[in-house]
Write a protein that holds these residues in place. Structure first.
Motif, PDB file in Angstrom:
ATOM      1  N   VAL A 102       0.835  -1.202   0.000  1.00  0.00           N
ATOM      2  CA  VAL A 102       0.000   0.000   0.000  1.00  0.00           C
ATOM      3  C   VAL A 102       0.869   1.251   0.000  1.00  0.00           C
ATOM      4  CG1 VAL A 102      -1.672   1.326   1.359  1.00  0.00           C
ATOM      5  CG2 VAL A 102      -1.993  -1.124   1.051  1.00  0.00           C
ATOM      6  N   THR A 158      -0.388 -10.260  -2.334  1.00  0.00           N
ATOM      7  CA  THR A 158      -1.338  -9.190  -2.611  1.00  0.00           C
ATOM      8  C   THR A 158      -1.348  -8.925  -4.117  1.00  0.00           C
ATOM      9  OG1 THR A 158      -0.859  -8.194  -0.469  1.00  0.00           O
ATOM     10  CG2 THR A 158      -1.872  -6.773  -2.112  1.00  0.00           C
ATOM     11  N   GLY A 187     -11.306  -9.787   1.178  1.00  0.00           N
ATOM     12  CA  GLY A 187     -11.697  -8.397   1.012  1.00  0.00           C
ATOM     13  C   GLY A 187     -10.960  -7.725  -0.136  1.00  0.00           C
ATOM     14  N   GLN A 188     -11.253  -6.455  -0.311  1.00  0.00           N
ATOM     15  CA  GLN A 188     -10.655  -5.673  -1.391  1.00  0.00           C
ATOM     16  C   GLN A 188     -10.624  -4.208  -0.963  1.00  0.00           C
ATOM     17  OE1 GLN A 188     -13.104  -4.948  -4.958  1.00  0.00           O
ATOM     18  NE2 GLN A 188     -11.319  -5.391  -6.207  1.00  0.00           N
ATOM     19  N   ILE A 189      -9.572  -3.521  -1.371  1.00  0.00           N
ATOM     20  CA  ILE A 189      -9.468  -2.080  -1.153  1.00  0.00           C
ATOM     21  C   ILE A 189      -9.466  -1.421  -2.524  1.00  0.00           C
ATOM     22  CG2 ILE A 189      -8.036  -0.200  -0.250  1.00  0.00           C
ATOM     23  CD1 ILE A 189      -6.841  -2.352   1.692  1.00  0.00           C
ATOM     24  N   ILE A 245      -8.932   2.282  -4.496  1.00  0.00           N
ATOM     25  CA  ILE A 245      -8.453   3.660  -4.424  1.00  0.00           C
ATOM     26  C   ILE A 245      -8.870   4.323  -5.726  1.00  0.00           C
ATOM     27  CG2 ILE A 245      -6.455   5.192  -4.212  1.00  0.00           C
ATOM     28  CD1 ILE A 245      -5.031   2.853  -2.746  1.00  0.00           C
ATOM     29  N   VAL A 261     -11.227   6.158  -0.835  1.00  0.00           N
ATOM     30  CA  VAL A 261     -10.684   4.835  -0.538  1.00  0.00           C
ATOM     31  C   VAL A 261     -11.836   4.018   0.038  1.00  0.00           C
ATOM     32  CG1 VAL A 261      -9.026   3.512   0.816  1.00  0.00           C
ATOM     33  CG2 VAL A 261      -8.385   5.761  -0.089  1.00  0.00           C
ATOM     34  N   LYS A 289     -13.175   0.202   1.427  1.00  0.00           N
ATOM     35  CA  LYS A 289     -12.826  -1.132   1.915  1.00  0.00           C
ATOM     36  C   LYS A 289     -14.040  -2.040   1.739  1.00  0.00           C
ATOM     37  CE  LYS A 289      -9.483   0.193   5.434  1.00  0.00           C
ATOM     38  NZ  LYS A 289      -9.186   0.133   6.886  1.00  0.00           N
ATOM     39  N   CYS A 290     -13.852  -3.093   0.959  1.00  0.00           N
ATOM     40  CA  CYS A 290     -14.896  -4.087   0.752  1.00  0.00           C
ATOM     41  C   CYS A 290     -14.568  -5.258   1.682  1.00  0.00           C
ATOM     42  CB  CYS A 290     -14.907  -4.562  -0.697  1.00  0.00           C
ATOM     43  SG  CYS A 290     -14.970  -3.218  -1.906  1.00  0.00           S
ATOM     44  N   GLN A 292      -9.745   3.223 -11.130  1.00  0.00           N
ATOM     45  CA  GLN A 292      -9.492   2.794  -9.762  1.00  0.00           C
ATOM     46  C   GLN A 292      -8.308   1.843  -9.684  1.00  0.00           C
ATOM     47  OE1 GLN A 292     -13.108   0.511  -8.924  1.00  0.00           O
ATOM     48  NE2 GLN A 292     -12.025  -1.359  -9.442  1.00  0.00           N
ATOM     49  N   TYR A 311      -7.139  -1.404  -7.508  1.00  0.00           N
ATOM     50  CA  TYR A 311      -7.696  -2.398  -6.588  1.00  0.00           C
ATOM     51  C   TYR A 311      -6.550  -3.119  -5.904  1.00  0.00           C
ATOM     52  CZ  TYR A 311      -6.730  -5.782 -10.324  1.00  0.00           C
ATOM     53  OH  TYR A 311      -6.112  -6.536 -11.290  1.00  0.00           O
TER      54      TYR A 311
END
Length: 165
Positions: free
Chosen positions: A9, A69, A90-92, A94, A117, A119-120, A138, A140
């Motif tokens: 990240v 990741t 999960g997934q982030i 941006i 941002v 957060k899923c 985006q 991911y």
């Protein structure tokens, strides 16, 4: 594992900061408010079985034994969206440019835009994509890929998508 995600990240944020600061005037390409600033290559067109409309994906970081990741970029043209899907870890997201929608199943549709941002949560169905008039770009981030990457489901209906306006 958490330190690997933090490193990934941090690296992405640094790349974005450099790319976004290269030329602030790039945000106004041809004065067209609907034209997105492209940071990464457009990528390959997504399958019609997984997306409605035109969405393009390019992988940026492949998961390996050190960095478990996956990171990539998706460009959604106006009106394009993903199917419902979930991620085991999960997934982030941006959002690097544009305007779009995101919905976690059972919650209202949210408007998303550059700088957001999202957060899923793990194993929770959601979808995301561009608004009807403006595209969406985006990044991911899918952590802990050893648990799996994505489970695809049915398309988002036009009725649900249009309710976001």
């Amino acid at each position: 594992m958490k330190s690997n995600l933090k490193i990934a990240v941090t690296l992405i944020i640094c790349v974005l900061a450099i790319a976004c600061n290269k030329d602030k005037n790039q945000e106004k390409i041809n004065g067209d408010k609907n034209q997105l600033t492209q940071i990464f290559p457009k990528g390959e067109k997504g399958s019609k079985d997984l997306f409605t409309g035109n969405a393009y994906n390019t992988g940026l970081v492949d998961a390996d034994s050190v960095f478990t990741t996956a990171v990539g970029n998706v460009y959604f043209q106006p009106g394009a969206r993903s199917n419902w899907h979930s991620h085991p870890s999960g997934q982030i997201l941006i959002i690097t440019d544009g305007v779009g929608y995101h919905q976690i199943e059972g919650r209202p549709v949210e408007i998303i835009k550059k700088g957001d941002v999202i957060k899923c949560p793990p194993n929770v169905r959601h979808w995301h994509g561009a608004s009807a008039d403006v595209g969406l770009q985006q990044l991911y981030i899918v952590p802990n890929t050893e648990k799996g990457i994505v489970n695809w489901n049915e398309a988002v209906t036009d009725k649900l998508y249009q309710s976001a306006k």
